[in-house]
Scaffold this motif. Sequence first.
Motif, mmCIF file in Angstrom:
data_model
loop_
_atom_site.group_PDB
_atom_site.id
_atom_site.type_symbol
_atom_site.label_atom_id
_atom_site.label_comp_id
_atom_site.label_asym_id
_atom_site.label_seq_id
_atom_site.Cartn_x
_atom_site.Cartn_y
_atom_site.Cartn_z
ATOM 1 N N CYS A 273 -98.666 -66.818 -56.508
ATOM 2 C CA CYS A 273 -99.494 -65.697 -56.118
ATOM 3 C C CYS A 273 -100.702 -65.737 -57.054
ATOM 4 O O CYS A 273 -100.570 -66.048 -58.246
ATOM 5 N N GLY B 58 -104.608 -63.651 -58.068
ATOM 6 C CA GLY B 58 -105.369 -62.435 -57.843
ATOM 7 C C GLY B 58 -106.541 -62.312 -58.790
ATOM 8 O O GLY B 58 -106.647 -63.035 -59.781
ATOM 9 N N ASP C 127 -106.411 -53.776 -60.062
ATOM 10 C CA ASP C 127 -106.138 -54.853 -59.106
ATOM 11 C C ASP C 127 -107.199 -54.772 -58.019
ATOM 12 O O ASP C 127 -107.325 -53.719 -57.363
ATOM 13 N N GLY D 294 -105.962 -59.944 -53.954
ATOM 14 C CA GLY D 294 -104.845 -60.858 -54.140
ATOM 15 C C GLY D 294 -104.745 -61.804 -52.964
ATOM 16 O O GLY D 294 -105.196 -61.507 -51.857
ATOM 17 N N ASP E 31 -101.858 -64.734 -51.248
ATOM 18 C CA ASP E 31 -100.487 -65.219 -51.377
ATOM 19 C C ASP E 31 -100.423 -66.717 -51.094
ATOM 20 O O ASP E 31 -101.441 -67.389 -50.923
ATOM 21 N N SER F 201 -104.605 -62.396 -47.664
ATOM 22 C CA SER F 201 -105.280 -61.695 -48.750
ATOM 23 C C SER F 201 -105.160 -60.187 -48.603
ATOM 24 O O SER F 201 -104.898 -59.671 -47.510
ATOM 25 N N CYS G 247 -95.911 -61.359 -53.479
ATOM 26 C CA CYS G 247 -97.263 -61.300 -54.030
ATOM 27 C C CYS G 247 -97.876 -59.916 -53.912
ATOM 28 O O CYS G 247 -98.443 -59.390 -54.876
ATOM 29 N N SER H 277 -100.907 -56.004 -61.760
ATOM 30 C CA SER H 277 -101.366 -56.813 -62.887
ATOM 31 C C SER H 277 -100.283 -56.979 -63.945
ATOM 32 O O SER H 277 -100.214 -58.021 -64.602
ATOM 33 N N TYR I 55 -98.068 -60.206 -63.619
ATOM 34 C CA TYR I 55 -98.621 -61.557 -63.716
ATOM 35 C C TYR I 55 -98.486 -62.110 -65.132
ATOM 36 O O TYR I 55 -98.805 -61.428 -66.112
#
Length: 124
Positions: free
Chosen positions: A33, A35, A47, A50, A52, A57, A103, A108, A111
């Motif tokens: 994933c 972003g 965020d 993003g 995937d 998106s 995803c 955030s 990640y």
Amino acid sequence: QVQLVESGGGSVQAGGSLRLSCAASAHTSGRYCMGWFRQVPGKEREDIAGIDRGDKSTYADSVKGRFTISKDHGKNTLYLQMNSLKPEDTAMYYCAADTLPFCFASTSRDYQFWGQGTQVTVSS
């Protein structure tokens, strides 16, 4: 593990455009994933877009219709095309990647791999 390096930030007048790039050290297609996020000093990281593993998106309402996230699989590079920029888009922009199971259910905080950030400044 993957290293990420952003580029493309800068200063632009309101209404202008910029394209951010995020070069990945490893092949990310089908695994990660990815972003784009942004942060203003004193505020939480936001965020904003993003993408995937299937290149679907999603966007925050604040950028929907103005920003486009995309990937160049051959170059292992993530992009963020930013159009119709506004002063409130001024922030440090970061890309991130992770092998998350879902995803678009992630934020955030989920990640693991982050770039160093690139500054975007939009003047009125």
